[in-house]
Structures are given as C-alpha cells and as structure tokens.
Design a protein around this motif. Structure first.
Motif, PDB file in Angstrom:
ATOM      1  N   PRO A   1      20.086   6.185  28.125  1.00  0.00           N
ATOM      2  CA  PRO A   1      20.733   4.942  27.692  1.00  0.00           C
ATOM      3  C   PRO A   1      19.753   3.486  27.711  1.00  0.00           C
ATOM      4  O   PRO A   1      19.019   3.279  29.113  1.00  0.00           O
ATOM      5  CB  PRO A   1      21.809   4.679  28.647  1.00  0.00           C
ATOM      6  N   GLY A   2      19.357   2.587  27.382  1.00  0.00           N
ATOM      7  CA  GLY A   2      18.304   1.737  27.116  1.00  0.00           C
ATOM      8  C   GLY A   2      16.699   1.433  27.219  1.00  0.00           C
ATOM      9  O   GLY A   2      16.213   0.596  27.059  1.00  0.00           O
ATOM     10  N   TYR A   3      16.717   2.993  27.295  1.00  0.00           N
ATOM     11  CA  TYR A   3      15.378   3.135  26.498  1.00  0.00           C
ATOM     12  C   TYR A   3      15.043   2.230  25.597  1.00  0.00           C
ATOM     13  O   TYR A   3      13.417   1.874  25.297  1.00  0.00           O
ATOM     14  CB  TYR A   3      14.881   4.222  26.738  1.00  0.00           C
ATOM     15  N   ALA A   4      15.742   1.849  24.140  1.00  0.00           N
ATOM     16  CA  ALA A   4      15.745   1.268  23.302  1.00  0.00           C
ATOM     17  C   ALA A   4      14.257   0.116  23.686  1.00  0.00           C
ATOM     18  O   ALA A   4      13.354  -0.476  22.700  1.00  0.00           O
ATOM     19  CB  ALA A   4      16.103   0.994  22.326  1.00  0.00           C
ATOM     20  N   VAL A   5      14.810  -0.218  24.476  1.00  0.00           N
ATOM     21  CA  VAL A   5      14.144  -1.621  25.371  1.00  0.00           C
ATOM     22  C   VAL A   5      13.195  -1.352  26.943  1.00  0.00           C
ATOM     23  O   VAL A   5      12.122  -1.411  27.091  1.00  0.00           O
ATOM     24  CB  VAL A   5      15.178  -2.746  26.138  1.00  0.00           C
ATOM     25  N   SER A   6      13.803  -0.393  27.712  1.00  0.00           N
ATOM     26  CA  SER A   6      13.000  -0.577  28.840  1.00  0.00           C
ATOM     27  C   SER A   6      11.609   0.906  28.275  1.00  0.00           C
ATOM     28  O   SER A   6      10.659   0.686  29.223  1.00  0.00           O
ATOM     29  CB  SER A   6      13.729   0.482  30.052  1.00  0.00           C
TER      30      SER A   6
END
Length: 298
Positions: free
Chosen positions: A247-252
């Motif tokens: 989760p959050g890899y779409a940004v990180s």
C-alpha cells in the motif's frame, strides 16, 4: 489536455521531511522540459494530504512560476468543501489556472451530497474545477449532468476504470466538458479509455521517466500497436505488479524511481514508506529496461 501527457509532479522533501523548495523547482523544470499537456502540482502523487497550507502555497507558487504560462497549472484541493475552499483561495492567489477536486475525506455520501460538495466549493472560488471520482466518489450520469451545470465545473478525472459507467457519463455530458483517465497507471488502460471517448490521461511514469511516458503516448497517438504492446508487456505491466505489492507504492515507488534518476525529490512523508531494498533493486532493473525501450538511459 489530450495534446500531451499530463504531469503530476512529486513534491520534494529533505531527508528530515521538511519541504525542499529548491529541489522542487529544479524537478518541475525538468518535468516542463518534457512538454506535458498540463501541470498538476500538490495532487495525490504530490502528497497533497501531507502538506501544510504554507507549504502548499509555496509548492503551487513555484509550479506557476516555472510554468510561466506555457501550460495550464491545475492545483489539487481536497478534504471537506470548507477546507478545500481555503486551499482554493491559496491556489488562486498563487496564480493557478484551475483546481482538481480530490475525493473528500472519510465519509461515504449520497449523490445529492457529492453534487452539493462541488456547489459549495464552486461558490467560493473563481477558478475552474475538475472533479475527481475515485474511492468513495462515483457520479451517476444524472449527477454528471447536474455538476456540469455548476458554474466553473469544467471536467472530470476518472479513477474507477468502470468503462460502462464512464461511457454513460461521457454521453450525458454537454459538449466541451473535459474527461481524462486518472487510473493509477493510466497507460495500462489508455486504449480502453480512448474507445469511450477519453483519450487524455495522467501519467505517474512521467513523474520519473518522461521518456518512457512520451514514447508510449506517441505510439498510442500514431496507432503503433506493436510499440505500445511491447512497452506494456515489458515495462508497464511489471511496474504495476511491483507497485501493487505494498500500500502506498503508487506514490513511494514513483518517488524512488525519480531518486534513482538523480531527481531532487527526497523521501515520502508518513504515513507512506519508502520501498524496501529488494523492491528498489527490482525497480532499478525495470527502470533500465523501460528506458532502453524508449531509447534513453538511466
């Protein structure tokens, strides 16, 4: 906006998490050098949710200064309409051309409430608004006709990828109402979106490898299916599979890829986390392969 990939720039932070405005300025200049169709600072990819109001003012102001009128600058606003109106005033003062209204915070709402949210915000800003349907925000065709009549509401960004619903929305919209594909990695579904009349799209890949994003855009525009298939098969699909692991890899993951290319973007802010060493190594290999396909280098 269909004339070029839409750029959603990352927001630069120092290692201690403070805003790196000089880094952001240099990074935005690089994004603009790739001639995007528009610049969308302080949106989801730009970690809008983590910015204080003064930081937001600085980020939007730098984006406007660097754009210099060459492309539209569409700033993100969000939360409830009262807070969104505060950010809208800041963006207007900073010289933004329009606003992207990010999905509201926490609560599910009926269609009447979704429409009222935009009515309240539109009454408090002179800037044009683009609604973003994603997560708990999804408009019906009837609601689309209602929001299209709100003075200042000019378009819709779609992040649901429900093409049946989207086709109904495009058919219900008045002439000139803008639509664009806002899926997490929009290139994966760009051809499908185009079949329902939505050729414009945002590109997270543009944030770290405009060469790859532009190569895909040109191939799609020119009908070079072999090129688009190869880019999808050898870069975009593996990238999405890596992105979906955490989760959050779409940004990180996007920010990590930009750092691999020497871009001054820094780390993500909590609650996001930077990729693991193993995922970072895989990302490096994948990025190199994608750049090779686009005729560029790491």
């Amino acid at each position: 906006m269909a004339k070029g990939v839409l750029s959603f720039p990352l927001t630069s932070f120092h290692a201690d998490g403070s805003l790196d405005l000089d880094g952001f300025r240099a990074y935005v200049a690089g994004q603009l050098a790739a001639a995007p169709g528009a610049l969308f600072p302080a949106c989801g990819t730009g970690e809008f949710f983590s910015l204080a109001e003064d930081e937001y003012r600085q980020v939007v102001g730098v984006a406007v200064e660097e754009a210099g009128g060459r492309v539209p600058v569409v700033a993100g606003v969000g939360y409830g309409w009262a807070q969104a109106a505060r950010f809208a005033r800041i963006a207007e003062e900073a010289g933004a051309d329009a606003l992207l209204v990010l999905p509201h915070y926490l609560v599910a709402a009926p269609q009447d409430g979704l429409v009222a949210q935009l009515e309240q915000l539109a009454a408090r800003t002179s800037l044009p608004l683009i609604a973003y349907q994603r997560g708990q925000v999804a408009y019906t065709a009837h609601s689309l006709t209602r929001i299209a009549r709100i003075p200042g509401v000019i378009g819709l960004k779609d992040g649901h990828s429900d093409l049946d619903r989207l086709q109904r929305l495009t058919l219900a919209a008045p002439d000139g109402f803008l639509f664009f594909n806002g899926a997490a990695t929009a290139e994966i579904q760009a051809r499908a979106y185009a079949t329902v009349g939505v050729p414009a799209y945002s590109s997270a890949v543009h944030a770290f490898a405009p060469e790859i994003a532009d190569a895909f855009f040109a191939a799609l525009r020119d009908g070079e299916q072999g090129t688009t298939d190869k880019l999808l098969r050898d870069f975009y699909v593996p990238f999405v599979e890596l992105r979906d692991r955490v989760p959050g890899y779409a940004v990180s993951l996007v920010k990590a890829a930009a750092r691999l290319r020497g871009r001054p973007v820094g780390p993500v802010r909590a609650p996001l986390t930077d990729p693991s060493a193993a995922d970072l190594a895989e990302l490096r290999a994948l990025l190199g392969a994608g750049l090779d396909l686009a005729g560029a280098s790491l």
